[in-house]
Design a protein around this motif. Structure first.
Motif, PDB file in Angstrom:
ATOM      1  N   THR A 106      -3.256  -6.362   0.712  1.00 30.73           N
ATOM      2  CA  THR A 106      -4.480  -5.628   0.419  1.00 30.73           C
ATOM      3  C   THR A 106      -5.465  -5.855   1.564  1.00 30.73           C
ATOM      4  O   THR A 106      -5.300  -6.771   2.370  1.00 30.73           O
ATOM      5  CB  THR A 106      -5.125  -6.104  -0.896  1.00 30.73           C
ATOM      6  N   TYR A 107      -6.481  -5.021   1.624  1.00 35.73           N
ATOM      7  CA  TYR A 107      -7.504  -5.204   2.652  1.00 35.73           C
ATOM      8  C   TYR A 107      -8.138  -6.593   2.533  1.00 35.73           C
ATOM      9  O   TYR A 107      -8.384  -7.269   3.536  1.00 35.73           O
ATOM     10  CB  TYR A 107      -8.597  -4.145   2.512  1.00 35.73           C
ATOM     11  N   MET A 108      -8.368  -7.022   1.286  1.00 35.51           N
ATOM     12  CA  MET A 108      -9.003  -8.325   1.075  1.00 35.51           C
ATOM     13  C   MET A 108      -8.085  -9.464   1.484  1.00 35.51           C
ATOM     14  O   MET A 108      -8.550 -10.508   1.940  1.00 35.51           O
ATOM     15  CB  MET A 108      -9.441  -8.483  -0.387  1.00 35.51           C
ATOM     16  N   ASP A 109      -6.761  -9.280   1.340  1.00 35.90           N
ATOM     17  CA  ASP A 109      -5.808 -10.294   1.821  1.00 35.90           C
ATOM     18  C   ASP A 109      -6.001 -10.510   3.320  1.00 35.90           C
ATOM     19  O   ASP A 109      -6.045 -11.641   3.809  1.00 35.90           O
ATOM     20  CB  ASP A 109      -4.360  -9.837   1.582  1.00 35.90           C
ATOM     21  N   LEU A 117      -8.612  -9.865   5.184  1.00 39.78           N
ATOM     22  CA  LEU A 117      -9.909 -10.462   5.503  1.00 39.78           C
ATOM     23  C   LEU A 117      -9.962 -11.926   5.095  1.00 39.78           C
ATOM     24  O   LEU A 117     -10.396 -12.788   5.869  1.00 39.78           O
ATOM     25  CB  LEU A 117     -11.023  -9.672   4.813  1.00 39.78           C
ATOM     26  N   SER A 118      -9.500 -12.232   3.895  1.00 36.59           N
ATOM     27  CA  SER A 118      -9.619 -13.606   3.392  1.00 36.59           C
ATOM     28  C   SER A 118      -8.678 -14.575   4.110  1.00 36.59           C
ATOM     29  O   SER A 118      -8.998 -15.752   4.281  1.00 36.59           O
ATOM     30  CB  SER A 118      -9.352 -13.648   1.879  1.00 36.59           C
ATOM     31  N   ARG A 119      -7.526 -14.083   4.560  1.00 37.92           N
ATOM     32  CA  ARG A 119      -6.565 -14.936   5.272  1.00 37.92           C
ATOM     33  C   ARG A 119      -6.762 -14.898   6.786  1.00 37.92           C
ATOM     34  O   ARG A 119      -6.031 -15.570   7.508  1.00 37.92           O
ATOM     35  CB  ARG A 119      -5.133 -14.509   4.932  1.00 37.92           C
ATOM     36  N   ASP A 120      -7.722 -14.090   7.227  1.00 41.20           N
ATOM     37  CA  ASP A 120      -8.032 -13.974   8.661  1.00 41.20           C
ATOM     38  C   ASP A 120      -6.751 -13.706   9.455  1.00 41.20           C
ATOM     39  O   ASP A 120      -6.428 -14.419  10.405  1.00 41.20           O
ATOM     40  CB  ASP A 120      -8.721 -15.249   9.154  1.00 41.20           C
ATOM     41  N   ALA A 166     -12.724  -7.252  11.438  1.00 40.12           N
ATOM     42  CA  ALA A 166     -13.211  -7.094  10.070  1.00 40.12           C
ATOM     43  C   ALA A 166     -13.913  -5.756   9.858  1.00 40.12           C
ATOM     44  O   ALA A 166     -13.804  -5.154   8.780  1.00 40.12           O
ATOM     45  CB  ALA A 166     -14.154  -8.254   9.720  1.00 40.12           C
ATOM     46  N   SER A 193     -12.807  -3.152   6.951  1.00 43.62           N
ATOM     47  CA  SER A 193     -13.793  -2.752   5.943  1.00 43.62           C
ATOM     48  C   SER A 193     -13.984  -1.245   5.913  1.00 43.62           C
ATOM     49  O   SER A 193     -14.078  -0.635   4.840  1.00 43.62           O
ATOM     50  CB  SER A 193     -15.133  -3.446   6.215  1.00 43.62           C
ATOM     51  N   ARG A 198     -11.031   0.309   4.293  1.00 40.54           N
ATOM     52  CA  ARG A 198     -11.082   0.044   2.855  1.00 40.54           C
ATOM     53  C   ARG A 198     -12.058   0.982   2.150  1.00 40.54           C
ATOM     54  O   ARG A 198     -11.750   1.551   1.104  1.00 40.54           O
ATOM     55  CB  ARG A 198     -11.495  -1.413   2.623  1.00 40.54           C
TER      56      ARG A 198
END
Length: 241
Positions: free
Chosen positions: A186-189, A191-194, A200, A204, A207
Motif C-alpha cells: 500500500t502507499y502507507m507501507d 511511506l512507513s517503511r521508508d 514521499a 502522496s 495516493r
C-alpha cells in the motif's frame, strides 16, 4: 497475437541513471535504443504512453547543493539535464517509427513544445508518445514528483517506474541477498517503511489521486509489455481492496 493490456494509458518514469548502461556518466545509445524498443512494443499493444525521465546521469541538483551550489540553481541545471535525456529518447523512439513530442515545463520553443496539458492529451489520443521534460519547472521538486503530477494531469490508469530490479525490495537486493521482494504494497507501507521507491511527495500525490504505481525491471527484455499484460515479475503499490 499479443495479450490484451490491462491499462489504456500509462506514464513511464525512468531514471537518468537507467540510461547510462555501463558508463559512469551520460547516455549509452544502446541502452536508450533498447528502452525505445520496449516502449514501441507496448505502444503497438494499443497503450497510450507518456514518459518522465530523470537527469541524474548528467547532473544532480541535490548533490551540487551539498557541494555549496545554490540549491535552486542546481535544480534548474538538473531540469536542463532532463531535457537532454528527453531529446535523446525522442530521437530513439522516432528511429523506431513512433511519432513523439517533447513538452518542457521550462519553455524552450526552439527545441521542444511548452507543456500544455490539453495538447499533451490530444497527442496521446492521436497515438503519439509524449515525453515530459524539465520536471515540474520548479526547484525543490524531484522528477518522481513531476511524474506523479503529470500522471494525475493525464488521467493515466497507472504509473510505472522502470528500475534496475524487478520490483520493490526490503533492501537493495544487489547488496543484501536476504532482501525480500514484495508483490503488493500500500502507499502507507511504502511511506512507513521508508522503502525509497519514490520520494514521499510523489507517493502522496499518487495516493490522493488513486494512481497505482507499478515497479518493474526496465532492463529485462519484454518486461514492459509483460507488465502491461499483468504477467512477469513486478510490484504493485495501491490502496488496499
Amino acid at each position: 497475437m499479443p495479450p490484451a493490456p490491462r491499462y489504456r494509458r500509462v506514464l513511464l518514469k525512468l531514471s537518468g541513471e537507467g540510461l547510462m548502461g555501463d558508463r559512469e556518466y551520460g547516455l549509452d545509445p544502446g541502452m536508450v535504443g533498447m528502452v525505445a524498443q520496449e516502449i514501441k512494443t507496448v505502444h503497438e499493444m494499443g497503450v497510450q504512453v507518456c514518459l518522465v525521465i530523470g537527469g541524474g546521469n548528467i547532473f544532480r541538483g541535490v548533490s551540487a547543493a551539498a557541494s555549496g551550489m545554490d540549491r535552486a540553481s542546481g535544480d534548474y541545471m538538473g531540469m536542463l539535464a532532463t531535457v537532454i535525456n528527453s531529446l535523446a529518447m525522442q530521437s530513439a523512439l522516432e528511429r523506431q517509427g513512433l511519432q513523439t513530442r517533447v513538452q518542457s515545463a521550462i519553455p524552450m520553443t526552439t527545441v521542444c513544445e511548452p507543456y500544455i496539458r490539453r495538447r499533451a492529451v490530444r497527442h496521446m489520443e492521436k497515438g503519439r508518445v509524449v515525453i515530459f521534460a524539465a520536471g515540474t519547472g520548479n526547484p525543490f521538486f524531484t522528477t518522481d514528483t513531476a511524474a506523479a503530477l503529470r500522471a494525475a494531469e493525464m488521467s493515466v490508469d497507472a504509473m510505472l517506474k522502470g528500475t534496475q530490479v524487478d520490483g520493490v525490495y526490503s533492501a537493495d537486493p544487489r547488496k543484501d541477498k536476504a532482501a525480500k521482494r514484495y508483490d503488493t504494497l500500500t502507499y502507507m507501507d511504502v511511506l512507513s517503511r521508508d522503502l525509497q521507491v519514490m520520494d514521499a511527495s510523489a507517493i502522496s500525490l499518487a495516493r490522493e489521486n488513486r494512481i497505482p504505481i507499478i515497479v518493474f525491471d526496465i532492463h529485462k527484455p519484454g518486461a514492459f509489455a509483460q507488465t502491461m499484460a499483468g504477467q512477469g515479475t513486478f510490484t504493485v503499490i495501491k490502496d488496499e481492496g
